[in-house]
Motif scaffolding. Structure first.
Motif, PDB file in Angstrom:
ATOM      1  N   SER A 284       0.833  -1.207   0.000  1.00  0.00           N
ATOM      2  CA  SER A 284       0.000   0.000   0.000  1.00  0.00           C
ATOM      3  C   SER A 284       0.866   1.255   0.000  1.00  0.00           C
ATOM      4  O   SER A 284       1.582   1.520   0.964  1.00  0.00           O
ATOM      5  N   SER A 285       0.787   2.032  -1.082  1.00  0.00           N
ATOM      6  CA  SER A 285       1.569   3.268  -1.096  1.00  0.00           C
ATOM      7  C   SER A 285       1.009   4.258  -0.089  1.00  0.00           C
ATOM      8  O   SER A 285       1.743   5.082   0.444  1.00  0.00           O
ATOM      9  N   ALA A 286      -0.308   4.179   0.168  1.00  0.00           N
ATOM     10  CA  ALA A 286      -0.895   5.119   1.120  1.00  0.00           C
ATOM     11  C   ALA A 286      -0.358   4.860   2.524  1.00  0.00           C
ATOM     12  O   ALA A 286       0.002   5.789   3.249  1.00  0.00           O
ATOM     13  N   GLY A 321       4.275   1.539 -11.333  1.00  0.00           N
ATOM     14  CA  GLY A 321       4.289   0.080 -11.245  1.00  0.00           C
ATOM     15  C   GLY A 321       2.935  -0.494 -11.619  1.00  0.00           C
ATOM     16  O   GLY A 321       2.819  -1.456 -12.385  1.00  0.00           O
ATOM     17  N   THR A 322       1.882   0.148 -11.101  1.00  0.00           N
ATOM     18  CA  THR A 322       0.528  -0.330 -11.375  1.00  0.00           C
ATOM     19  C   THR A 322       0.198  -0.219 -12.859  1.00  0.00           C
ATOM     20  O   THR A 322      -0.389  -1.121 -13.448  1.00  0.00           O
ATOM     21  N   SER A 323       0.607   0.895 -13.483  1.00  0.00           N
ATOM     22  CA  SER A 323       0.226   1.045 -14.891  1.00  0.00           C
ATOM     23  C   SER A 323       1.017   0.094 -15.776  1.00  0.00           C
ATOM     24  O   SER A 323       0.483  -0.431 -16.758  1.00  0.00           O
ATOM     25  N   CYS A 402       5.363  -6.070  -5.492  1.00  0.00           N
ATOM     26  CA  CYS A 402       6.462  -5.527  -6.306  1.00  0.00           C
ATOM     27  C   CYS A 402       6.070  -4.197  -6.945  1.00  0.00           C
ATOM     28  O   CYS A 402       6.854  -3.253  -6.967  1.00  0.00           O
ATOM     29  N   ARG A 403       4.827  -4.113  -7.476  1.00  0.00           N
ATOM     30  CA  ARG A 403       4.488  -2.862  -8.167  1.00  0.00           C
ATOM     31  C   ARG A 403       4.351  -1.708  -7.186  1.00  0.00           C
ATOM     32  O   ARG A 403       4.615  -0.544  -7.538  1.00  0.00           O
ATOM     33  N   THR A 404       3.959  -2.015  -5.931  1.00  0.00           N
ATOM     34  CA  THR A 404       3.867  -0.940  -4.951  1.00  0.00           C
ATOM     35  C   THR A 404       5.255  -0.350  -4.664  1.00  0.00           C
ATOM     36  O   THR A 404       5.395   0.857  -4.443  1.00  0.00           O
TER      37      THR A 404
HETATM   38  N1  ASP Z   1      -1.128  -1.636  -4.121  1.00  0.00           N
HETATM   39  C1  ASP Z   1      -0.798  -0.591  -5.034  1.00  0.00           C
HETATM   40  C2  ASP Z   1      -0.397   0.650  -4.261  1.00  0.00           C
HETATM   41  O1  ASP Z   1      -0.842   0.861  -3.160  1.00  0.00           O
HETATM   42  C3  ASP Z   1      -1.902  -0.298  -5.992  1.00  0.00           C
HETATM   43  C4  ASP Z   1      -2.097  -1.501  -6.902  1.00  0.00           C
HETATM   44  O2  ASP Z   1      -1.349  -1.601  -7.886  1.00  0.00           O
HETATM   45  O3  ASP Z   1      -2.921  -2.357  -6.640  1.00  0.00           O
HETATM   46  O4  ASP Z   1       0.382   1.436  -4.744  1.00  0.00           O
END
Ligand code: ASP
Length: 441
Positions: A284-286, A321-323, A402-404
């Protein structure tokens, strides 16, 4: 463990957590034990980080803006930030598309695996809830995101962790108005937020003391609740493509740091590594935001005037990462289910993945919801959506982790770039967690 640097302690916690999870997977009743007695420690940690996110954003953004001497500076920082965010996201999506078209991970998936994955996941609550959530988000008009950004009640916005952009909007509005009434009149409020900001940063330090133990709990839980290893193996080529793409993004950021910031990229990585490790552990980036802010300001030397705006905005709208993942996943699903994508479709993927990453919430699994919207944009048949998502569901959690990391690294890199470009990158000034402990103990 006292003398070790924080990132080493966290890393050790992670490795031990994975090992412990593996052992517990093979012990009868092990998963339940982890769920009942270990997982709560991780959950408390993530809650603590989220708890301080709103006060931190408000205090630091208001401090950052009210420290500016004129508003045009803020406009300058704002425009650069958005432009660089969009630029890095487009690059991420393009890397993803290039890789997935070259590697073609979907072509190697056998009918049998597709069948097995469909049976296991297509009707599962997880997949169905992602589709339902995507339908809900999609039913709004094109300018809805602007409407959503403006709160009609400041307190309500602050009481909702999902309304981060509303909180940012309110803080910027307040900060700019403080600038406009002049230094003298705004001073009491400014002092209040300055002090709140210091206190919240200390809270980050205190929470981080428990980070090595918390990541142990978080990772042990990820391991015991992970999927059938055979399925993971079948998706190795797909997962590998995503991870390789994410790795290329790290290389890209490091080039940016070395060329434009003129700093050693390894130095930069080591400074932000605790935030990256937490991003990996929490997905979670948040939740990671408070730590990202602390690392970037105190350990990299980015001025609060820049970081207080660039990082919270980045956590919500910049998800490289998500995109990248969305691009790879969309094409992978199309390949596996023999759905032909034209060149125009691929361009549509770039555009929708860009918008989707802006719209994705910074929480675990959000990227998969937006993937539904990307797939629908290229005309993917609705009745096959559940099958498509089922194909990638088994590896979503590890890829999410990983993407986070990339999402957070991207935000930290862009904030450093923007700071450098407006002359706001100074010397790091790390604080000790117990600065005044002797006075109060
Ligand atoms: N988990 C990712 C984030 O919090 C978002 C996602 O790619 O699902 O940055």
């Amino acid at each position: 463990m006292k003398k070790l640097a924080l990132h080493w302690k966290i890393l050790i916690g992670m490795v031990l957590g994975i090992l412990f999870g593996l052992i517990m997977t093979n012990v009868s009743g092990g998963s339940t034990f982890v769920g009942n007695w270990i997982k709560p420690l991780g959950s408390i940690f993530v809650k603590l980080l989220k708890l301080i996110a709103v006060p931190l954003i408000i205090a630091s953004l208001i401090k950052g803006i009210s420290d500016l001497k004129d508003i045009s500076k803020f406009k300058n920082i704002g425009l650069r930030t958005i432009a660089i965010y969009v630029g890095t996201t487009v690059i991420a999506i393009t890397i993803g598309l290039l890789l997935v078209n070259v590697v073609k991970p979907g072509d190697g998936i056998s009918e049998e695996t597709i069948q097995k994955l469909t049976e296991t996941y297509a009707n599962s609550g997880g997949v169905q809830s992602k589709i339902a959530e995507a339908t809900r988000q999609k039913s709004s008009g094109p300018l809805q995101f602007l409407v959503d950004m403006v709160p009609d009640n400041a307190i309500a916005a602050m009481s909702n962790n999902k309304a981060m952009l509303q909180v940012i909007f309110f803080a910027i509005f307040l900060g700019i108005s403080m600038l406009l009434i002049g230094e003298k009149k705004s001073e009491p409020l400014k002092n209040f937020f300055d002090s709140l900001n210091e206190v919240v940063l200390k809270m980050v330090d205190l929470i981080m003391l428990s980070a090595p133990y918390a990541v142990f709990a978080l990772l042990a839980n990820v391991v015991v609740s992970s999927n059938d290893p055979d399925l993971l193996l079948a998706l190795l080529k797909y997962g590998g493509t995503v991870v390789f793409g994410l790795f290329l993004m790290i290389v890209f950021y490091m080039i940016l740091v070395s060329v434009f910031v003129k700093k050693n990229p390894l130095w930069f990585l080591s400074k932000i590594s605790p935030a990256q490790l937490l991003a990996f552990s929490t997905s979670s980036s948040a939740a990671t935001l408070p730590v990202t802010m602390e690392r970037v300001e105190e350990h990299v030397g980015v001025d609060k005037e820049v970081s207080s705006f660039v990082l919270p905005v980045g956590a919500t709208i910049n998800m490289d990462g998500t995109s990248l993942y969305q691009a790879v996943a969309a094409v992978f699903i199309a390949q596996a289910l023999s759905f032909d994508l034209t060149f125009a479709d691929q361009l549509t993927i770039i555009l929708t993945a860009l918008l989707a990453s802006i719209g994705s919430a910074a929480v675990p699994g959000a990227g998969m919801v937006m993937l539904v919207i990307v797939l629908e944009a290229v005309g993917f048949p609705a009745d096959k959506l559940a099958i498509g998502l089922a194909l990638i569901f088994a590896v979503d959690r590890p890829l999410d982790m990983c993407r986070t990391v990339i999402n957070v690294t991207g935000d930290a890199t862009v904030s450093t770039l923007v700071a450098k470009s407006v002359g706001k990158l100074g010397d790091p000034k790390p604080k000790n967690w117990d600065d005044h402990y002797d006075e109060v103990k």
